[in-house]
Design a protein around this motif. Sequence first.
Motif, short mmCIF file in Angstrom:
data_model
loop_
_atom_site.label_atom_id
_atom_site.label_comp_id
_atom_site.label_asym_id
_atom_site.label_seq_id
_atom_site.Cartn_x
_atom_site.Cartn_y
_atom_site.Cartn_z
N ILE A 36 -38.96 -44.68 42.75
CA ILE A 36 -37.77 -45.21 43.40
C ILE A 36 -36.84 -45.81 42.36
CG2 ILE A 36 -36.94 -46.98 44.98
CD1 ILE A 36 -39.46 -46.47 46.64
N GLN A 37 -37.40 -46.47 41.34
CA GLN A 37 -36.57 -47.12 40.34
C GLN A 37 -36.04 -46.13 39.31
OE1 GLN A 37 -39.87 -47.47 40.47
NE2 GLN A 37 -40.78 -47.79 38.49
N GLY A 38 -36.53 -44.90 39.29
CA GLY A 38 -36.05 -43.89 38.35
C GLY A 38 -36.54 -44.16 36.95
N GLY A 39 -36.81 -43.12 36.21
CA GLY A 39 -37.25 -43.30 34.84
C GLY A 39 -37.81 -42.03 34.25
N TYR A 40 -38.13 -42.12 32.98
CA TYR A 40 -38.73 -41.00 32.26
C TYR A 40 -39.53 -41.53 31.09
CZ TYR A 40 -34.83 -41.69 29.05
OH TYR A 40 -33.93 -42.24 28.17
N ILE A 41 -40.32 -40.66 30.47
CA ILE A 41 -41.19 -41.04 29.35
C ILE A 41 -40.82 -40.19 28.14
CG2 ILE A 41 -43.58 -41.07 28.51
CD1 ILE A 41 -44.43 -41.45 31.47
N THR A 42 -40.78 -40.82 26.98
CA THR A 42 -40.61 -40.09 25.73
C THR A 42 -41.82 -40.36 24.84
OG1 THR A 42 -39.39 -41.94 24.71
CG2 THR A 42 -38.08 -40.22 25.77
N CYS A 43 -42.20 -39.36 24.05
CA CYS A 43 -43.32 -39.48 23.12
C CYS A 43 -42.91 -38.86 21.79
CB CYS A 43 -44.57 -38.77 23.64
SG CYS A 43 -45.19 -39.41 25.22
N ASP A 44 -43.42 -39.43 20.70
CA ASP A 44 -43.06 -38.92 19.37
C ASP A 44 -43.43 -37.46 19.17
OD1 ASP A 44 -42.03 -41.37 18.74
OD2 ASP A 44 -43.68 -41.97 17.42
N ASN A 45 -44.55 -37.03 19.74
CA ASN A 45 -44.98 -35.65 19.54
C ASN A 45 -44.42 -34.68 20.59
OD1 ASN A 45 -46.71 -36.94 21.36
ND2 ASN A 45 -48.38 -35.51 20.97
N TYR A 46 -43.47 -35.14 21.40
CA TYR A 46 -42.71 -34.30 22.32
C TYR A 46 -41.23 -34.56 22.05
CZ TYR A 46 -46.98 -33.46 25.00
OH TYR A 46 -48.25 -33.08 25.40
N PRO A 47 -40.74 -34.16 20.87
CA PRO A 47 -39.37 -34.52 20.47
C PRO A 47 -38.31 -33.95 21.42
CG PRO A 47 -40.27 -32.87 18.98
CD PRO A 47 -41.38 -33.29 19.90
N TYR A 48 -37.30 -34.76 21.67
CA TYR A 48 -36.14 -34.39 22.47
C TYR A 48 -36.49 -34.03 23.91
CZ TYR A 48 -34.53 -33.96 17.69
OH TYR A 48 -34.26 -34.19 16.37
N GLN A 49 -37.63 -34.49 24.41
CA GLN A 49 -38.02 -34.21 25.79
C GLN A 49 -38.08 -35.51 26.58
OE1 GLN A 49 -41.45 -31.71 26.44
NE2 GLN A 49 -41.17 -30.69 24.47
N LYS A 50 -37.57 -35.46 27.80
CA LYS A 50 -37.69 -36.57 28.74
C LYS A 50 -38.73 -36.14 29.77
CE LYS A 50 -33.02 -38.33 28.23
NZ LYS A 50 -31.75 -38.63 28.91
N LEU A 51 -39.92 -36.67 29.64
CA LEU A 51 -41.03 -36.29 30.50
C LEU A 51 -40.97 -37.04 31.83
CD1 LEU A 51 -43.73 -36.50 27.70
CD2 LEU A 51 -42.52 -34.46 28.47
N ASP A 52 -41.34 -36.36 32.90
CA ASP A 52 -41.35 -37.00 34.22
C ASP A 52 -42.38 -38.12 34.25
OD1 ASP A 52 -39.43 -35.29 35.20
OD2 ASP A 52 -40.87 -33.87 36.01
N GLY A 53 -42.02 -39.18 34.93
CA GLY A 53 -42.95 -40.29 35.11
C GLY A 53 -42.22 -41.61 35.20
N CYS A 54 -42.76 -42.48 36.03
CA CYS A 54 -42.17 -43.81 36.15
C CYS A 54 -43.21 -44.89 35.91
CB CYS A 54 -41.52 -43.98 37.51
SG CYS A 54 -42.68 -43.82 38.87
N ILE A 55 -44.44 -44.47 35.53
CA ILE A 55 -45.47 -45.42 35.12
C ILE A 55 -46.17 -44.83 33.91
CG2 ILE A 55 -45.85 -46.45 37.41
CD1 ILE A 55 -48.24 -44.61 37.76
N CYS A 56 -46.68 -45.69 33.07
CA CYS A 56 -47.32 -45.23 31.83
C CYS A 56 -48.54 -44.34 32.11
CB CYS A 56 -47.71 -46.41 30.96
SG CYS A 56 -46.31 -47.14 30.09
N GLY A 57 -49.15 -44.47 33.25
CA GLY A 57 -50.28 -43.64 33.59
C GLY A 57 -49.94 -42.16 33.66
N CYS A 58 -48.64 -41.84 33.74
CA CYS A 58 -48.21 -40.44 33.80
C CYS A 58 -47.85 -39.89 32.42
CB CYS A 58 -47.00 -40.30 34.73
SG CYS A 58 -47.42 -40.63 36.46
N ALA A 59 -48.00 -40.69 31.38
CA ALA A 59 -47.74 -40.20 30.02
C ALA A 59 -48.82 -39.19 29.64
CB ALA A 59 -47.75 -41.37 29.02
N PRO A 60 -48.48 -38.19 28.82
CA PRO A 60 -49.50 -37.21 28.43
C PRO A 60 -50.66 -37.87 27.70
CG PRO A 60 -47.39 -36.74 27.35
CD PRO A 60 -47.20 -37.94 28.19
N LYS A 61 -51.86 -37.39 27.94
CA LYS A 61 -53.05 -37.98 27.31
C LYS A 61 -53.00 -37.86 25.79
CE LYS A 61 -56.11 -37.00 31.20
NZ LYS A 61 -56.07 -38.21 31.88
N ASN A 62 -52.34 -36.80 25.28
CA ASN A 62 -52.23 -36.62 23.83
C ASN A 62 -50.92 -37.17 23.29
OD1 ASN A 62 -50.48 -34.72 24.86
ND2 ASN A 62 -51.11 -33.10 23.47
N GLY A 63 -50.21 -37.93 24.11
CA GLY A 63 -48.91 -38.48 23.68
C GLY A 63 -49.06 -39.52 22.58
#
Length: 84
Positions: A36-63
């Motif tokens: 509801i609050q909107g957001g995205y996740i960025t990771c160093d090993n996924y350059p220039y990508q805005k990954l879906d997710g609004c909680i850290c639990g949705c970050a990639p395991k290898n992020g």
Amino acid sequence: MKLSLTFILLLSGLVVFGEVAAAGRTSVDCSLVRCIQGGYITCDNYPYQKLDGCICGCAPKNGKNCVLHLQSGSDQQCDTTEQS
């Protein structure tokens, strides 16, 4: 009548957020999480990508060095080592 409807909607929102918070303590099904609050996740090993997710639990395991960016402008460093 409008006040009652508003109260019911707010109460429903709190229940949904409570369920998401409880899921965050065990495992998170990110396909079911709606931000509801909107957001995205960025990771160093996924350059220039805005990954879906609004909680850290949705970050990639290898992020690496993942950061949660909320629409409100706040950022949160995600610790991907604690995810199951």
